[in-house]
Design an enzyme around this catalytic site. Structure first.
Site, PDB file in Angstrom:
ATOM      1  N   CYS A  49      50.726  41.012  36.411  1.00  0.00           N
ATOM      2  CA  CYS A  49      49.952  42.207  36.310  1.00  0.00           C
ATOM      3  C   CYS A  49      50.583  43.100  35.654  1.00  0.00           C
ATOM      4  O   CYS A  49      51.931  43.642  36.067  1.00  0.00           O
ATOM      5  CB  CYS A  49      49.570  42.432  37.950  1.00  0.00           C
ATOM      6  SG  CYS A  49      49.010  44.091  37.914  1.00  0.00           S
ATOM      7  N   CYS A  52      51.708  46.068  38.476  1.00  0.00           N
ATOM      8  CA  CYS A  52      52.522  45.731  39.653  1.00  0.00           C
ATOM      9  C   CYS A  52      53.811  46.530  39.548  1.00  0.00           C
ATOM     10  O   CYS A  52      54.450  46.395  38.344  1.00  0.00           O
ATOM     11  CB  CYS A  52      52.659  44.520  39.942  1.00  0.00           C
ATOM     12  SG  CYS A  52      51.441  43.639  41.037  1.00  0.00           S
ATOM     13  N   HIS A 114      49.146  44.606  45.135  1.00  0.00           N
ATOM     14  CA  HIS A 114      48.108  44.059  43.953  1.00  0.00           C
ATOM     15  C   HIS A 114      46.952  43.639  44.843  1.00  0.00           C
ATOM     16  O   HIS A 114      45.691  43.647  44.211  1.00  0.00           O
ATOM     17  CB  HIS A 114      48.860  42.740  43.345  1.00  0.00           C
ATOM     18  CG  HIS A 114      47.954  42.318  42.285  1.00  0.00           C
ATOM     19  ND1 HIS A 114      47.885  42.722  41.036  1.00  0.00           N
ATOM     20  CD2 HIS A 114      47.080  41.189  42.370  1.00  0.00           C
ATOM     21  CE1 HIS A 114      47.026  42.065  40.173  1.00  0.00           C
ATOM     22  NE2 HIS A 114      46.524  41.092  41.093  1.00  0.00           N
ATOM     23  N   ASN A 154      36.945  52.216  37.798  1.00  0.00           N
ATOM     24  CA  ASN A 154      36.060  51.286  37.419  1.00  0.00           C
ATOM     25  C   ASN A 154      36.525  49.909  38.279  1.00  0.00           C
ATOM     26  O   ASN A 154      37.586  49.588  38.344  1.00  0.00           O
ATOM     27  CB  ASN A 154      36.318  50.680  36.210  1.00  0.00           C
ATOM     28  CG  ASN A 154      35.772  51.827  35.143  1.00  0.00           C
ATOM     29  OD1 ASN A 154      34.837  52.401  35.380  1.00  0.00           O
ATOM     30  ND2 ASN A 154      36.812  51.843  33.961  1.00  0.00           N
ATOM     31  N   SER A 162      39.923  46.317  33.952  1.00  0.00           N
ATOM     32  CA  SER A 162      40.621  45.186  33.243  1.00  0.00           C
ATOM     33  C   SER A 162      41.659  44.724  34.368  1.00  0.00           C
ATOM     34  O   SER A 162      42.391  43.720  33.983  1.00  0.00           O
ATOM     35  CB  SER A 162      41.535  46.215  32.365  1.00  0.00           C
ATOM     36  OG  SER A 162      42.343  47.084  32.996  1.00  0.00           O
ATOM     37  N   HIS A 165      44.326  45.009  40.433  1.00  0.00           N
ATOM     38  CA  HIS A 165      45.114  45.999  41.128  1.00  0.00           C
ATOM     39  C   HIS A 165      44.693  47.261  41.144  1.00  0.00           C
ATOM     40  O   HIS A 165      43.982  48.137  40.546  1.00  0.00           O
ATOM     41  CB  HIS A 165      46.696  46.204  40.108  1.00  0.00           C
ATOM     42  CG  HIS A 165      47.674  46.616  40.971  1.00  0.00           C
ATOM     43  ND1 HIS A 165      48.708  46.065  41.153  1.00  0.00           N
ATOM     44  CD2 HIS A 165      47.887  47.920  41.474  1.00  0.00           C
ATOM     45  CE1 HIS A 165      49.484  46.752  41.959  1.00  0.00           C
ATOM     46  NE2 HIS A 165      48.956  47.837  42.216  1.00  0.00           N
ATOM     47  N   HIS A 167      43.377  50.900  41.173  1.00  0.00           N
ATOM     48  CA  HIS A 167      43.839  51.874  40.373  1.00  0.00           C
ATOM     49  C   HIS A 167      42.516  52.739  39.783  1.00  0.00           C
ATOM     50  O   HIS A 167      41.444  52.238  39.848  1.00  0.00           O
ATOM     51  CB  HIS A 167      44.446  51.313  39.098  1.00  0.00           C
ATOM     52  CG  HIS A 167      43.665  50.623  38.170  1.00  0.00           C
ATOM     53  ND1 HIS A 167      43.294  49.122  38.501  1.00  0.00           N
ATOM     54  CD2 HIS A 167      42.974  51.003  36.977  1.00  0.00           C
ATOM     55  CE1 HIS A 167      42.328  48.822  37.374  1.00  0.00           C
ATOM     56  NE2 HIS A 167      42.285  49.753  36.497  1.00  0.00           N
ATOM     57  N   GLN A 169      41.635  55.803  36.489  1.00  0.00           N
ATOM     58  CA  GLN A 169      41.646  56.490  35.512  1.00  0.00           C
ATOM     59  C   GLN A 169      41.686  58.011  35.477  1.00  0.00           C
ATOM     60  O   GLN A 169      40.857  58.582  36.105  1.00  0.00           O
ATOM     61  CB  GLN A 169      41.101  56.030  34.311  1.00  0.00           C
ATOM     62  CG  GLN A 169      41.326  54.557  33.838  1.00  0.00           C
ATOM     63  CD  GLN A 169      40.643  54.198  32.443  1.00  0.00           C
ATOM     64  OE1 GLN A 169      41.074  54.684  31.554  1.00  0.00           O
ATOM     65  NE2 GLN A 169      40.072  53.059  32.533  1.00  0.00           N
ATOM     66  N   HIS A 282      33.009  64.813  40.649  1.00  0.00           N
ATOM     67  CA  HIS A 282      32.978  65.754  39.753  1.00  0.00           C
ATOM     68  C   HIS A 282      33.436  67.251  40.539  1.00  0.00           C
ATOM     69  O   HIS A 282      32.974  67.769  41.459  1.00  0.00           O
ATOM     70  CB  HIS A 282      31.409  65.963  39.442  1.00  0.00           C
ATOM     71  CG  HIS A 282      30.955  65.126  38.355  1.00  0.00           C
ATOM     72  ND1 HIS A 282      29.613  64.686  38.351  1.00  0.00           N
ATOM     73  CD2 HIS A 282      31.627  64.598  37.444  1.00  0.00           C
ATOM     74  CE1 HIS A 282      29.589  63.819  37.292  1.00  0.00           C
ATOM     75  NE2 HIS A 282      30.719  63.762  36.701  1.00  0.00           N
ATOM     76  N   HIS A 299      30.104  60.637  42.629  1.00  0.00           N
ATOM     77  CA  HIS A 299      29.064  59.525  42.332  1.00  0.00           C
ATOM     78  C   HIS A 299      29.600  58.235  42.397  1.00  0.00           C
ATOM     79  O   HIS A 299      30.682  57.845  41.987  1.00  0.00           O
ATOM     80  CB  HIS A 299      28.369  59.803  40.931  1.00  0.00           C
ATOM     81  CG  HIS A 299      27.838  61.216  40.839  1.00  0.00           C
ATOM     82  ND1 HIS A 299      26.613  61.515  41.127  1.00  0.00           N
ATOM     83  CD2 HIS A 299      28.344  62.207  40.046  1.00  0.00           C
ATOM     84  CE1 HIS A 299      26.220  62.873  40.743  1.00  0.00           C
ATOM     85  NE2 HIS A 299      27.453  63.169  40.107  1.00  0.00           N
ATOM     86  N   LYS A 312      21.746  45.051  37.488  1.00  0.00           N
ATOM     87  CA  LYS A 312      20.577  45.818  37.006  1.00  0.00           C
ATOM     88  C   LYS A 312      21.371  45.852  35.519  1.00  0.00           C
ATOM     89  O   LYS A 312      22.418  46.277  35.276  1.00  0.00           O
ATOM     90  CB  LYS A 312      20.465  47.029  37.528  1.00  0.00           C
ATOM     91  CG  LYS A 312      19.369  47.856  36.853  1.00  0.00           C
ATOM     92  CD  LYS A 312      19.360  49.277  37.849  1.00  0.00           C
ATOM     93  CE  LYS A 312      18.646  50.032  37.210  1.00  0.00           C
ATOM     94  NZ  LYS A 312      17.159  49.849  37.087  1.00  0.00           N
TER      95      LYS A 312
HETATM   96  P1  H2U Z   1      40.383  50.006  33.736  1.00  0.00           P
HETATM   97  O1  H2U Z   1      40.615  48.801  34.713  1.00  0.00           O
HETATM   98  O2  H2U Z   1      39.615  51.088  34.228  1.00  0.00           O
HETATM   99  O3  H2U Z   1      40.179  49.640  32.266  1.00  0.00           O
HETATM  100  O4  H2U Z   1      41.851  50.842  33.606  1.00  0.00           O
HETATM  101  C1  H2U Z   1      43.118  50.305  33.154  1.00  0.00           C
HETATM  102  C2  H2U Z   1      43.754  51.171  31.761  1.00  0.00           C
HETATM  103  O5  H2U Z   1      44.875  50.659  32.003  1.00  0.00           O
HETATM  104  C3  H2U Z   1      42.986  50.923  30.735  1.00  0.00           C
HETATM  105  O6  H2U Z   1      42.353  52.306  30.483  1.00  0.00           O
HETATM  106  C4  H2U Z   1      45.416  50.764  30.514  1.00  0.00           C
HETATM  107  C5  H2U Z   1      44.083  50.565  29.752  1.00  0.00           C
HETATM  108  O7  H2U Z   1      43.944  51.312  28.646  1.00  0.00           O
HETATM  109  N1  H2U Z   1      46.419  50.054  30.419  1.00  0.00           N
HETATM  110  C6  H2U Z   1      47.780  50.577  30.125  1.00  0.00           C
HETATM  111  O8  H2U Z   1      48.087  51.904  29.919  1.00  0.00           O
HETATM  112  N2  H2U Z   1      48.723  49.601  29.844  1.00  0.00           N
HETATM  113  C7  H2U Z   1      48.855  48.434  29.810  1.00  0.00           C
HETATM  114  O9  H2U Z   1      49.711  47.794  29.904  1.00  0.00           O
HETATM  115  C8  H2U Z   1      47.645  47.767  30.126  1.00  0.00           C
HETATM  116  C9  H2U Z   1      46.233  48.534  30.292  1.00  0.00           C
HETATM  117 ZN    ZN Z   2      49.245  44.070  40.309  1.00  0.00          ZN
END
Ligand code: H2U
Ligand code: ZN
Length: 344
Positions: A49, A52, A114, A154, A162, A165, A167, A169, A282, A299, A312
């Site tokens: 990950c 982590c 994680h 997200n 992605s 873990h 997190h 943004q 917001h 939201h 949906k």
């Molecule tokens: P999301 O799971 O919401 O996509 O957020 C993860 C963010 O982490 C994603 O915007 C960033 C991606 O650009 N990222 C890094 O900055 N470094 C990494 O090594 C992988 C992902």
């Molecule tokens: Zn992790």
């Protein structure tokens, strides 16, 4: 007209948009599948990950051995802070208009663990996350070229997350983005026309009607808004009129932590799986004006419709006309409320 039975449309006073509601298409109040997917066991630490502690991220930077929240600049930032501020109107007909958009993108890990999510974290840990969000908001909003700070999460692959873990943004932008900008105009117009706050008044109406309330505590109330588009969309509002996280008092930080944990815990019970969603806060724009009209809210937009796997889609009429939903916000709230009462 009996709105609970007939096709009708509802107005979103925050964004000035309409949603078509088709309650006659829901034969039964609740059509959710009873399926429960087996819980995916995650390790507390995953050596593969990139979030982590101690692990290497794409691009080669290594995370520290952090033991609380951890914030870093996004390695694939959508915004560049050295973009110049400029606007062009090619051909001067307002048809090919572009503006430079400088900004900053960061990622925040909620925990070194994680395997945790907001629903399984302790209230004290979520309070730490809120304090870290507050510090980020204060730092970024104070920057002269930043007019808006968007904190969002997200969750789940379905929403494009992605990595499991825990997190979120943070995108800090030179301009106020489209949706908060519409909400700003609506709140300003409401305050000018009626002399009160749009969301204070709305929360008061929801409190008196009760039918769309999901849960709440002394500091926050969570409703399926009258104009909800996503089946289980909710709106979280502070009870006190305040604009942003730095204005929260100690009790409200704890109440917000409790409210967030409650929403996500309810969501996880709808289909017995970690509920995917995009959520975000917001808060007052940081454009140099005081914005007394702005009311702090969050939201939650979850895509799931009938089961853990049926989502949906916003297609067809929704792309060309306006969004549409079958299950009424009142029925969705009833379902979520029934799950709230079964929480410990
Ligand atoms: P999301 O799971 O919401 O996509 O957020 C993860 C963010 O982490 C994603 O915007 C960033 C991606 O650009 N990222 C890094 O900055 N470094 C990494 O090594 C992988 C992902
Ligand atoms: Zn992790």
């Amino acid at each position: 007209m009996e709105f609970s039975q007939k096709s009708h449309r509802r107005f979103n006073p925050l964004t000035n948009e309409w949603v078509l509601v088709s309650p006659h298409r829901t034969k039964r109040p609740w059509q959710g599948a009873i399926e429960t997917l087996p819980a995916i066991e995650r390790p507390q630490y995953d050596p593969t990950c990139y979030l982590c502690p101690g692990n290497e991220r794409a691009g080669g930077v290594r995370n520290p051995q952090y033991n609380g929240t951890f914030v870093f600049e996004n390695d694939f930032a959508a915004l560049q802070n050295d973009a110049p501020t400029a606007r062009v109107d090619m051909h001067e007909k307002g048809l090919l208009v572009a503006e430079a958009e400088p900004g900053i993108c960061r990622v925040m890990c909620f925990s070194p663990r994680h395997d945790l999510t907001i629903s399984s974290m302790g209230i004290a840990e979520i309070e730490d996350v809120i304090r870290a969000w507050t510090a980020q908001f204060v730092e970024l909003a104070a920057m002269p070229n930043i007019q808006h700070v968007q904190i969002f999460e997200n969750r789940g692959e379905m929403m494009g997350a992605s990595n499991p873990h825990p997190h979120c943004q943070i995108w800090a932008t030179h301009s106020v983005p489209q949706l908060p900008s519409r909400e700003l105009v609506s709140q300003q117009k409401y305050a000018a026309a009626r002399g009160g706050c749009l969301l204070c008044d709305y929360a008061g109406i929801e409190e008196s009607e009760q039918s769309r309330i999901v849960c709440g505590n002394d500091g926050f109330v969570t409703v399926v808004p009258f104009w909800a588009v996503w089946p289980f969309e909710v709106l979280l509002c502070s009870r006190r009129h305040l604009g942003s996280m730095p204005e929260l008092n100690g009790a409200e930080v704890a109440q917000l932590a409790e409210a967030l944990k409650q929403i996500v815990s309810i969501y996880d019970r709808v289909f017995g799986v970690p509920f995917p969603y995009s959520m975000g806060f917001h808060q007052t724009p940081s454009d140099g004006s005081p914005h007394p009209e702005w009311h702090f809210h969050a939201h939650f937009y979850p895509p799931l419709l009938r089961s853990a796997t049926v989502r949906k889609f916003m297609v067809g009429f929704e792309m060309l006309g306006n969004p549409q939903r079958d299950i009424t916000p009142e029925l969705a709230a009833e379902k979520l409320r029934s799950l709230a009462s079964s929480l410990k």
